[in-house]
Design a protein around this motif. Structure first.
Motif, PDB file in Angstrom:
ATOM      1  N   VAL A 480       0.860  -1.180   0.000  1.00 48.24           N
ATOM      2  CA  VAL A 480       0.000   0.000   0.000  1.00 48.24           C
ATOM      3  C   VAL A 480       0.899   1.233   0.000  1.00 48.24           C
ATOM      4  CG1 VAL A 480      -1.756   1.309   1.252  1.00 48.24           C
ATOM      5  CG2 VAL A 480      -1.797  -1.204   1.299  1.00 48.24           C
ATOM      6  N   PRO A 481       0.796   2.127  -0.984  1.00 49.03           N
ATOM      7  CA  PRO A 481       1.611   3.347  -0.965  1.00 49.03           C
ATOM      8  C   PRO A 481       1.342   4.149   0.304  1.00 49.03           C
ATOM      9  CG  PRO A 481       0.608   3.039  -3.125  1.00 49.03           C
ATOM     10  CD  PRO A 481      -0.027   2.027  -2.208  1.00 49.03           C
ATOM     11  N   PHE A 482       2.412   4.607   0.954  1.00 48.30           N
ATOM     12  CA  PHE A 482       2.237   5.311   2.222  1.00 48.30           C
ATOM     13  C   PHE A 482       3.122   6.545   2.282  1.00 48.30           C
ATOM     14  CE2 PHE A 482       5.645   2.197   3.018  1.00 48.30           C
ATOM     15  CZ  PHE A 482       6.633   2.998   3.567  1.00 48.30           C
ATOM     16  N   GLY A 483       2.754   7.434   3.172  1.00 46.26           N
ATOM     17  CA  GLY A 483       3.537   8.625   3.456  1.00 46.26           C
ATOM     18  C   GLY A 483       3.257   9.037   4.880  1.00 46.26           C
ATOM     19  N   GLY A 484       3.857  10.140   5.310  1.00 48.08           N
ATOM     20  CA  GLY A 484       3.588  10.552   6.672  1.00 48.08           C
ATOM     21  C   GLY A 484       4.405  11.739   7.119  1.00 48.08           C
ATOM     22  N   LEU A 485       4.015  12.265   8.278  1.00 45.12           N
ATOM     23  CA  LEU A 485       4.647  13.441   8.869  1.00 45.12           C
ATOM     24  C   LEU A 485       5.145  13.107  10.273  1.00 45.12           C
ATOM     25  CD1 LEU A 485       1.965  16.132   7.889  1.00 45.12           C
ATOM     26  CD2 LEU A 485       4.055  15.527   6.643  1.00 45.12           C
ATOM     27  N   PHE A 486       6.225  13.768  10.669  1.00 45.55           N
ATOM     28  CA  PHE A 486       6.856  13.519  11.965  1.00 45.55           C
ATOM     29  C   PHE A 486       7.717  14.734  12.279  1.00 45.55           C
ATOM     30  CE2 PHE A 486      10.636  11.629  14.227  1.00 45.55           C
ATOM     31  CZ  PHE A 486       9.993  11.211  15.375  1.00 45.55           C
ATOM     32  N   SER A 487       7.735  15.133  13.560  1.00 42.88           N
ATOM     33  CA  SER A 487       8.485  16.327  13.929  1.00 42.88           C
ATOM     34  C   SER A 487       9.570  16.085  14.957  1.00 42.88           C
ATOM     35  CB  SER A 487       7.528  17.420  14.434  1.00 42.88           C
ATOM     36  OG  SER A 487       6.778  17.953  13.368  1.00 42.88           O
ATOM     37  N   GLY A 488       9.859  14.819  15.257  1.00 47.01           N
ATOM     38  CA  GLY A 488      10.974  14.534  16.140  1.00 47.01           C
ATOM     39  C   GLY A 488      10.545  13.940  17.466  1.00 47.01           C
ATOM     40  N   ALA A 489      11.405  13.065  18.011  1.00 47.67           N
ATOM     41  CA  ALA A 489      11.125  12.407  19.289  1.00 47.67           C
ATOM     42  C   ALA A 489      12.285  12.680  20.247  1.00 47.67           C
ATOM     43  CB  ALA A 489      10.909  10.917  19.062  1.00 47.67           C
ATOM     44  N   ASP A 490      13.002  11.626  20.671  1.00 40.96           N
ATOM     45  CA  ASP A 490      14.057  11.823  21.657  1.00 40.96           C
ATOM     46  C   ASP A 490      15.436  12.017  21.033  1.00 40.96           C
ATOM     47  OD1 ASP A 490      14.125   9.259  20.730  1.00 40.96           O
ATOM     48  OD2 ASP A 490      14.319   8.293  22.685  1.00 40.96           O
ATOM     49  N   GLY A 491      15.482  12.095  19.703  1.00 36.89           N
ATOM     50  CA  GLY A 491      16.761  12.391  19.049  1.00 36.89           C
ATOM     51  C   GLY A 491      17.222  13.813  19.335  1.00 36.89           C
ATOM     52  N   THR A 492      18.460  14.103  18.955  1.00 39.79           N
ATOM     53  CA  THR A 492      19.071  15.404  19.251  1.00 39.79           C
ATOM     54  C   THR A 492      19.132  16.273  18.006  1.00 39.79           C
ATOM     55  OG1 THR A 492      20.424  14.398  20.990  1.00 39.79           O
ATOM     56  CG2 THR A 492      21.145  16.536  20.143  1.00 39.79           C
ATOM     57  N   LYS A 493      18.759  17.522  18.156  1.00 40.41           N
ATOM     58  CA  LYS A 493      18.769  18.454  17.027  1.00 40.41           C
ATOM     59  C   LYS A 493      20.199  18.859  16.680  1.00 40.41           C
ATOM     60  CE  LYS A 493      15.577  21.419  15.906  1.00 40.41           C
ATOM     61  NZ  LYS A 493      14.604  22.564  15.913  1.00 40.41           N
ATOM     62  N   SER A 494      20.529  18.737  15.418  1.00 39.48           N
ATOM     63  CA  SER A 494      21.869  19.092  14.954  1.00 39.48           C
ATOM     64  C   SER A 494      21.958  20.597  14.690  1.00 39.48           C
ATOM     65  CB  SER A 494      22.193  18.341  13.664  1.00 39.48           C
ATOM     66  OG  SER A 494      21.319  18.761  12.625  1.00 39.48           O
ATOM     67  N   GLU A 495      23.186  21.052  14.498  1.00 35.81           N
ATOM     68  CA  GLU A 495      23.395  22.461  14.155  1.00 35.81           C
ATOM     69  C   GLU A 495      22.716  22.803  12.827  1.00 35.81           C
ATOM     70  OE1 GLU A 495      24.886  24.807  15.846  1.00 35.81           O
ATOM     71  OE2 GLU A 495      25.919  23.718  17.458  1.00 35.81           O
ATOM     72  N   SER A 496      22.794  21.881  11.863  1.00 36.34           N
ATOM     73  CA  SER A 496      22.193  22.155  10.556  1.00 36.34           C
ATOM     74  C   SER A 496      20.676  22.228  10.642  1.00 36.34           C
ATOM     75  CB  SER A 496      22.622  21.092   9.537  1.00 36.34           C
ATOM     76  OG  SER A 496      22.177  19.808   9.927  1.00 36.34           O
ATOM     77  N   LEU A 497      20.060  21.344  11.450  1.00 37.46           N
ATOM     78  CA  LEU A 497      18.603  21.410  11.617  1.00 37.46           C
ATOM     79  C   LEU A 497      18.206  22.679  12.364  1.00 37.46           C
ATOM     80  CD1 LEU A 497      17.587  17.718  12.412  1.00 37.46           C
ATOM     81  CD2 LEU A 497      17.071  19.029  10.351  1.00 37.46           C
ATOM     82  N   MET A 498      19.012  23.098  13.314  1.00 39.57           N
ATOM     83  CA  MET A 498      18.730  24.350  14.010  1.00 39.57           C
ATOM     84  C   MET A 498      18.771  25.523  13.043  1.00 39.57           C
ATOM     85  SD  MET A 498      20.809  26.383  17.006  1.00 39.57           S
ATOM     86  CE  MET A 498      21.997  26.931  15.772  1.00 39.57           C
ATOM     87  N   ALA A 499      19.757  25.497  12.121  1.00 34.50           N
ATOM     88  CA  ALA A 499      19.867  26.586  11.148  1.00 34.50           C
ATOM     89  C   ALA A 499      18.651  26.651  10.246  1.00 34.50           C
ATOM     90  CB  ALA A 499      21.137  26.402  10.318  1.00 34.50           C
ATOM     91  N   THR A 500      18.040  25.495   9.975  1.00 32.71           N
ATOM     92  CA  THR A 500      16.873  25.445   9.090  1.00 32.71           C
ATOM     93  C   THR A 500      15.569  25.712   9.823  1.00 32.71           C
ATOM     94  OG1 THR A 500      18.000  23.826   7.690  1.00 32.71           O
ATOM     95  CG2 THR A 500      15.611  24.008   7.449  1.00 32.71           C
ATOM     96  N   PHE A 501      15.416  25.132  11.033  1.00 32.92           N
ATOM     97  CA  PHE A 501      14.118  25.169  11.708  1.00 32.92           C
ATOM     98  C   PHE A 501      14.119  25.968  13.015  1.00 32.92           C
ATOM     99  CE2 PHE A 501      14.188  21.196   9.250  1.00 32.92           C
ATOM    100  CZ  PHE A 501      13.041  21.369   8.490  1.00 32.92           C
ATOM    101  N   GLY A 502      15.264  26.494  13.424  1.00 36.56           N
ATOM    102  CA  GLY A 502      15.316  27.200  14.689  1.00 36.56           C
ATOM    103  C   GLY A 502      15.404  26.233  15.851  1.00 36.56           C
ATOM    104  N   GLY A 503      15.131  26.740  17.052  1.00 37.63           N
ATOM    105  CA  GLY A 503      15.219  25.897  18.237  1.00 37.63           C
ATOM    106  C   GLY A 503      16.625  25.849  18.792  1.00 37.63           C
ATOM    107  N   GLU A 504      16.922  24.794  19.553  1.00 35.26           N
ATOM    108  CA  GLU A 504      18.207  24.649  20.219  1.00 35.26           C
ATOM    109  C   GLU A 504      18.956  23.431  19.710  1.00 35.26           C
ATOM    110  OE1 GLU A 504      18.441  25.660  24.581  1.00 35.26           O
ATOM    111  OE2 GLU A 504      16.295  25.252  24.434  1.00 35.26           O
ATOM    112  N   ALA A 505      20.178  23.646  19.283  1.00 36.04           N
ATOM    113  CA  ALA A 505      21.018  22.531  18.852  1.00 36.04           C
ATOM    114  C   ALA A 505      21.482  21.738  20.075  1.00 36.04           C
ATOM    115  CB  ALA A 505      22.222  23.044  18.070  1.00 36.04           C
ATOM    116  N   ASN A 506      21.764  20.462  19.832  1.00 36.04           N
ATOM    117  CA  ASN A 506      22.266  19.552  20.863  1.00 36.04           C
ATOM    118  C   ASN A 506      21.275  19.343  22.008  1.00 36.04           C
ATOM    119  OD1 ASN A 506      24.838  19.386  19.478  1.00 36.04           O
ATOM    120  ND2 ASN A 506      25.292  21.417  20.322  1.00 36.04           N
ATOM    121  N   LYS A 507      20.010  19.587  21.722  1.00 35.23           N
ATOM    122  CA  LYS A 507      18.932  19.322  22.669  1.00 35.23           C
ATOM    123  C   LYS A 507      17.925  18.383  22.005  1.00 35.23           C
ATOM    124  CE  LYS A 507      20.273  22.285  25.892  1.00 35.23           C
ATOM    125  NZ  LYS A 507      20.661  21.871  27.252  1.00 35.23           N
ATOM    126  N   PRO A 508      17.149  17.622  22.793  1.00 39.57           N
ATOM    127  CA  PRO A 508      16.178  16.711  22.189  1.00 39.57           C
ATOM    128  C   PRO A 508      15.108  17.453  21.397  1.00 39.57           C
ATOM    129  CG  PRO A 508      16.522  16.206  24.514  1.00 39.57           C
ATOM    130  CD  PRO A 508      17.170  17.523  24.262  1.00 39.57           C
TER     131      PRO A 508
END
Length: 550
Positions: A480-508
């Motif tokens: 069945v073709p599938f897709g989906g959305l997700f905004s993060g769980a207990d992983g850590t935000k990288s510097e590059s993701l912070m540059a794109t989406f804001g928030g705090e780097a090196n934090k969950p």
């Protein structure tokens, strides 16, 4: 077993059939489907989303002193009853699907190979216990095909002849010994059941596609879930690095293992709600697991996905009632999964009940047509034929998964449907030598639709690895073709993701993931609103089409 709760037909879509000019569908002035869906998506407001989130979060307090919607809790039961009532009042046909599942836990395990007492190994999920210590030799089926530093023959262990040759030609003694098998070439369960047939005492697995001979990642892919397991011997996993060294140095004596696990049978249920369109046998399906982790209110994980679905249902019915969008051509199915945190049992149970019999029928027919004996023998082109036939026979044309879509330090993530951005990641469940993607590009279409919806909101997004950790796994298994959305769980935000989406780097991404602090204050309602709008635009576009991917 399905228990019908409500059989009322939804008529808002049907009343417009044949009277298109009265419903904004004729006269040449009706907006295009994409324009309607985009405009409709702007009907959602942060205040509406916030109000729904507060109301839904309150259900967790029904569990008592520790707020939770964990499986079996009063908080989950309150949420289920509210969802059923809400959707029935909106005109959905609502059913329950009951299922049984088992909770599996590893209590303790030890493994030693010769003088090597391993710390880095896995007891494969749903493996039986060893019922005491097992002591035996390590058996490689056909070591002449093994080339240290490169892939072992992936089909070794897929056929009876592999075991017979090991016994008759190579003098191997399999009975009461431990068989070493590499994943790949066929279903892992197929290899294990053959080892069991030839009376192996246990099986040790290692991965099929290492990054190199020094790959230390442990094989830990779960066995297929069944209430009544067919595997009766313990299954462990080790790293490619260990397996390669054992073979190279001919380590095959004094293998000692002891595995203690516990298993318990429980009952759960899914809530399934349908809103019928012109084609009552063609569905776009949206799903989210309804339960929370133990001891957690589960506001973001996964109240956020549930709130988005409920808000979408409410606004969709309102806009259809005002003739603000055309009548639905395809039908909508919403699924609120039970026992998701316990192991995605709700979605797996639904998929098995609705897809498995047809899948086996199509597979068996194809095997006869091709003269092949097993799925593993099918060519890539033949697997595509299987996939097309499954999609043609299936009423569910697309599945959209929503999970943790309001993370306070998160990002906007879209499942990488065609794996064009993530295929090189060894953790991907799809790709060369792994699971096949559904044929004909439906998943690319879903991913691209999400990308365009985010683009329309001037919002960045990132492609997500298909690691089968979400409820979409059960649908991909049956093409069945599938897709989906997700905004993060207990992983850590990288510097590059912070540059794109804001928030705090090196934090969950979500500092309260599966914790008691995952309450209403742990939801970013702006993120939830954006994800809801994007989901609404994509799903509504599909619902307004006869052929959703055209």
């Amino acid at each position: 077993m399905n228990k019908a709760l409500h059989l009322k037909k939804h008529v808002l879509s049907a009343i417009c059939l044949g009277v298109l000019t009265a419903c904004g569908g004729g006269g040449g002035s009706s907006p295009s489907i994409s324009q309607q869906a985009e405009t409709f998506s702007q009907s959602f407001t942060e205040s509406g989303i916030s109000s729904s989130a507060v109301s839904f979060d309150a259900h967790a307090t029904a569990s008592g002193e520790v707020a939770s919607r964990e499986e079996g809790s009063d908080g989950l039961k309150a949420a289920q009853e509210d969802i059923k009532s809400t959707l029935i009042n909106l005109g959905f046909d609502v059913t329950e699907q009951s299922f049984s599942y088992r909770v599996w836990n590893k209590n303790s395990a030890t493994l030693s190979v010769g003088v090597d007492a391993l710390n880095n190994f896995a007891v494969i999920k749903y493996s039986p216990a060893s019922n005491g210590e097992i002591n035996g030799d390590l058996v490689w089926l056909n070591p002449t095909t093994y080339n240290p530093g490169s892939a072992h023959a992936p089909t070794d262990g897929c056929a009876d002849t592999d075991f017979q040759e090991a016994i008759n030609n190579n003098g191997k003694v399999i009975i009461n010994n431990i068989v070493m098998l590499q994943a790949g070439g066929c279903d892992t369960e197929q290899k294990i059941l053959l080892a069991q047939k030839y009376k192996a005492a246990a099986v040790i697995m290692f991965k099929s596609q290492p990054t190199g001979a020094d790959d230390t990642s442990v094989y830990d892919t779960a066995l297929p879930y069944r209430l009544n397991p067919v595997v009766t011997i313990p299954i462990l996993g080790i790293s490619y690095n260990k397996a390669e060294s054992y073979f190279r140095f001919n380590v095959n004596k004094d293998i000692i293992l002891n595995v203690d696990v516990s298993q318990e049978e429980r009952n759960g249920k899914n809530i399934i709600a349908d809103l019928k369109g012109r084609n009552e046998n063609q569905f776009v399906m949206v799903g989210a697991h309804l339960d929370s982790a133990a001891g957690s209110p589960g506001a973001n994980n996964n109240g956020s996905g549930v709130v988005a679905m409920l808000e979408y249902a409410k606004v969709l019915v309102e806009e259809l009632g005002k003739n603000a969008i055309d009548p639905l051509r395809s039908s909508l199915r919403l699924a609120f999964w039970g026992a998701g945190e316990a192991g995605k049992y709700g979605s797996a149970s639904y998929a098995e009940a609705n897809f498995d019999a047809k899948y086996q029928q199509i597979l068996n027919t194809l095997l006869v047509e091709t003269g092949k004996a097993t799925y593993a023998e099918l060519s890539e082109g033949e697997v595509e034929i299987l996939s097309r036939r499954m999609q043609a026979s299936n009423a569910i044309k697309a599945y959209i998964n929503l999970d943790s879509i309001a993370s306070v330090n998160g990002f906007y993530g879209v499942l990488d449907g065609d794996i064009s951005s993530t295929s090189s990641d060894s953790s991907s469940a799809y790709g060369s030598g792994k699971l096949p993607l559904p044929a004909d590009g439906g998943q690319y279409h879903i991913e691209n639709s999400f990308k365009n919806a985010f683009l329309g909101l001037n919002t960045n997004m990132v492609p997500l690895l298909l690691d089968n950790k979400g409820d979409y796994e059960a649908f991909g298994k049956y093409h069945v073709p599938f897709g989906g959305l997700f905004s993060g769980a207990d992983g850590t935000k990288s510097e590059s993701l912070m540059a794109t989406f804001g928030g705090e780097a090196n934090k969950p991404f979500d500092p309260c993931h599966k914790k008691d602090c995952d309450g209403i204050d742990n939801m970013d309602t702006k993120v939830l609103l954006t994800n809801t709008r994007v989901m609404a635009e994509v799903v509504t576009t599909y619902l307004l089409k006869d052929d959703i991917f055209k």
